[in-house]
Design a protein around this motif. Structure first.
Motif, PDB file in Angstrom:
ATOM      1  N   ASP A 154       0.833  -1.191   0.000  1.00 20.19           N
ATOM      2  CA  ASP A 154       0.000   0.000   0.000  1.00 20.19           C
ATOM      3  C   ASP A 154       0.879   1.257   0.000  1.00 20.19           C
ATOM      4  O   ASP A 154       1.939   1.290   0.632  1.00 20.19           O
ATOM      5  CB  ASP A 154      -0.894  -0.025   1.243  1.00 20.19           C
ATOM      6  CG  ASP A 154      -1.940   1.077   1.219  1.00 20.19           C
ATOM      7  OD1 ASP A 154      -2.965   0.880   0.570  1.00 20.19           O
ATOM      8  OD2 ASP A 154      -1.696   2.122   1.844  1.00 20.19           O
ATOM      9  N   VAL A 155       0.421   2.284  -0.713  1.00 23.86           N
ATOM     10  CA  VAL A 155       1.184   3.533  -0.787  1.00 23.86           C
ATOM     11  C   VAL A 155       1.416   4.111   0.606  1.00 23.86           C
ATOM     12  O   VAL A 155       2.520   4.573   0.925  1.00 23.86           O
ATOM     13  CB  VAL A 155       0.454   4.554  -1.686  1.00 23.86           C
ATOM     14  CG1 VAL A 155       1.172   5.913  -1.647  1.00 23.86           C
ATOM     15  CG2 VAL A 155       0.370   4.047  -3.122  1.00 23.86           C
ATOM     16  N   GLY A 179       6.654   6.710  -1.950  1.00 23.56           N
ATOM     17  CA  GLY A 179       5.360   6.136  -2.284  1.00 23.56           C
ATOM     18  C   GLY A 179       5.002   6.207  -3.753  1.00 23.56           C
ATOM     19  O   GLY A 179       4.067   5.523  -4.198  1.00 23.56           O
ATOM     20  N   ALA A 180       5.730   7.011  -4.532  1.00 21.18           N
ATOM     21  CA  ALA A 180       5.387   7.181  -5.945  1.00 21.18           C
ATOM     22  C   ALA A 180       5.614   5.903  -6.751  1.00 21.18           C
ATOM     23  O   ALA A 180       4.897   5.640  -7.722  1.00 21.18           O
ATOM     24  CB  ALA A 180       6.188   8.335  -6.553  1.00 21.18           C
ATOM     25  N   ASP A 216      11.240   3.256  -2.357  1.00 31.11           N
ATOM     26  CA  ASP A 216      10.331   2.163  -2.696  1.00 31.11           C
ATOM     27  C   ASP A 216      10.493   1.891  -4.185  1.00 31.11           C
ATOM     28  O   ASP A 216      10.495   2.812  -5.001  1.00 31.11           O
ATOM     29  CB  ASP A 216       8.870   2.490  -2.339  1.00 31.11           C
ATOM     30  CG  ASP A 216       8.366   3.800  -2.920  1.00 31.11           C
ATOM     31  OD1 ASP A 216       7.573   3.771  -3.882  1.00 31.11           O
ATOM     32  OD2 ASP A 216       8.744   4.865  -2.399  1.00 31.11           O
ATOM     33  N   ALA A 276      -6.922   2.428  -2.840  1.00 32.13           N
ATOM     34  CA  ALA A 276      -6.496   3.780  -3.211  1.00 32.13           C
ATOM     35  C   ALA A 276      -7.615   4.531  -3.943  1.00 32.13           C
ATOM     36  O   ALA A 276      -7.789   5.741  -3.747  1.00 32.13           O
ATOM     37  CB  ALA A 276      -5.244   3.709  -4.081  1.00 32.13           C
ATOM     38  N   ARG A 313       5.060   4.903   2.455  1.00 32.36           N
ATOM     39  CA  ARG A 313       5.455   6.193   3.018  1.00 32.36           C
ATOM     40  C   ARG A 313       5.809   6.066   4.496  1.00 32.36           C
ATOM     41  O   ARG A 313       6.745   6.720   4.969  1.00 32.36           O
ATOM     42  CB  ARG A 313       4.323   7.208   2.801  1.00 32.36           C
ATOM     43  CG  ARG A 313       4.169   7.592   1.326  1.00 32.36           C
ATOM     44  CD  ARG A 313       2.948   8.441   1.061  1.00 32.36           C
ATOM     45  NE  ARG A 313       2.902   8.848  -0.347  1.00 32.36           N
ATOM     46  CZ  ARG A 313       1.805   9.296  -0.960  1.00 32.36           C
ATOM     47  NH1 ARG A 313       0.672   9.399  -0.279  1.00 32.36           N
ATOM     48  NH2 ARG A 313       1.847   9.636  -2.232  1.00 32.36           N
ATOM     49  N   GLN A 330       5.144   2.834  -5.632  1.00 35.48           N
ATOM     50  CA  GLN A 330       3.975   2.002  -5.362  1.00 35.48           C
ATOM     51  C   GLN A 330       2.750   2.531  -6.100  1.00 35.48           C
ATOM     52  O   GLN A 330       1.929   1.741  -6.602  1.00 35.48           O
ATOM     53  CB  GLN A 330       3.694   1.943  -3.859  1.00 35.48           C
ATOM     54  CG  GLN A 330       4.807   1.328  -3.024  1.00 35.48           C
ATOM     55  CD  GLN A 330       5.023  -0.144  -3.320  1.00 35.48           C
ATOM     56  OE1 GLN A 330       4.209  -0.801  -3.960  1.00 35.48           O
ATOM     57  NE2 GLN A 330       6.140  -0.672  -2.853  1.00 35.48           N
ATOM     58  N   ALA A 331       2.596   3.842  -6.172  1.00 34.19           N
ATOM     59  CA  ALA A 331       1.468   4.420  -6.894  1.00 34.19           C
ATOM     60  C   ALA A 331       1.511   4.015  -8.364  1.00 34.19           C
ATOM     61  O   ALA A 331       0.490   3.632  -8.957  1.00 34.19           O
ATOM     62  CB  ALA A 331       1.482   5.940  -6.754  1.00 34.19           C
TER      63      ALA A 331
END
Length: 293
Positions: A91-92, A158-159, A111, A247, A96, A161-162
């Motif tokens: 998960d984002v 987190g980008a 990440d 998300a 983070r 994972q996004a």
């Protein structure tokens, strides 16, 4: 330049990734709760022992809770300034949080989830989607390129994972669409090869069709020709679409196809788990259409 690496998580993906780092000339100390390190990877008795003298710590774990638990365990054992690169798909928000915990402990973090499956891990053709600072990405890039063919810096923490969950939402939706088209073609008397020959060179062309074709015949290397033995298991697609669905809901995004794909793959994975490739969903569509063939 040789780097001392710790690799935590030596499963179907992690083991070949670690092996490719060894082939690239790096010293790799590995740890896994179950799996044994492969040739050239030095075994460690614990994750903390593996990271103690590492320049870079790479992890490939099943879920965010495992990554956060690992960081809580090993951050006190790592040298200040160690770069932590998490290649898990999580998960984002968890990505983070992991980044924040690493930085608070005096470490650096990135990440870097992957696309390409077990086949890509073995062949070192993975694509890495990275989130974190420019300096951290520049340091990690040679290592990522030793394990894959492409590494993209997507933005801050987190980008990566996004980007991963957005990409796999596209893949899941497109595989369902391709599978439904083949089942429709069957009902209309159109052969698999005829549909493939048209769609693969027309506007229906996509990765789910041309590389991972869900029916046997047109693409000899696709899992459909191996009784859907997984390259990318149904359970993993269900996991990734579940993360995307979370998300979507959190962001208030109206994405009917993404949410429906998440539901369909959750049901499919509940039946087949990790035993079938995600392209095997074509068989479920066929069965639910009244044809058990």
């Amino acid at each position: 330049m040789s780097t001392t690496l710790a690799f935590i998580g030596l499963g179907h993906m992690g083991a070949p990734m670690a092996a490719n780092l060894v082939k690239a000339g790096h010293r790799v100390r590995g740890y896994d709760l179950v799996a044994m390190p492969g040739p050239g990877v030095e075994p460690a008795d614990s994750a903390s022992e593996a990271v103690a003298d590492a320049d870079v710590v790479i992890s490939m774990l099943p879920a965010g809770r495992h990554v956060l638990a690992l960081y809580d365990d090993v951050l006190p054992a790592a040298r200040p300034g160690t770069l932590f690169v998490d290649c898990s798909t999580i998960d984002v928000a968890d990505a983070r949080t992991a980044h924040e915990r690493a930085v608070a402990a005096g470490m650096r973090a990135l990440d870097a989830p992957v696309s390409g499956g077990v086949v890509g891990a073995e062949a070192a053709t993975l694509t890495f989607m990275a989130g974190g600072g420019d300096t951290e990405f520049a340091e990690a890039r040679p290592l990522l390129e030793a394990m894959g063919k492409k590494a993209v810096h997507c933005g801050g923490p987190g980008a990566g994972q996004a980007a991963k969950i957005c990409n796999n939402m596209i893949l899941g939706v497109s595989m369902i669409a391709v599978s439904e088209a083949f089942v429709l073609a069957e009902s209309l008397g159109l052969s698999h090869q005829a549909l493939y020959d048209v769609a693969s060179t027309a506007s229906g062309q996509c990765w789910a069709l041309s590389v991972n074709c869900p029916v046997p015949g047109p693409v000899p290397a696709s899992p459909a020709n191996r009784d859907y033995r997984p390259g990318f298991a149904a359970s993993l697609m269900a996991k990734d679409l579940g993360l995307a669905a979370n998300a979507l809901r959190a962001g208030g995004v109206r994405a009917e196809l993404g949410l429906r794909a998440a539901d369909l793959y959750a049901d499919y994975a509940e039946r087949v788990g990790s035993d079938e490739d995600f392209s095997g969903i074509v068989r479920t569509i066929r069965e639910q259409s009244g044809d058990p063939a």
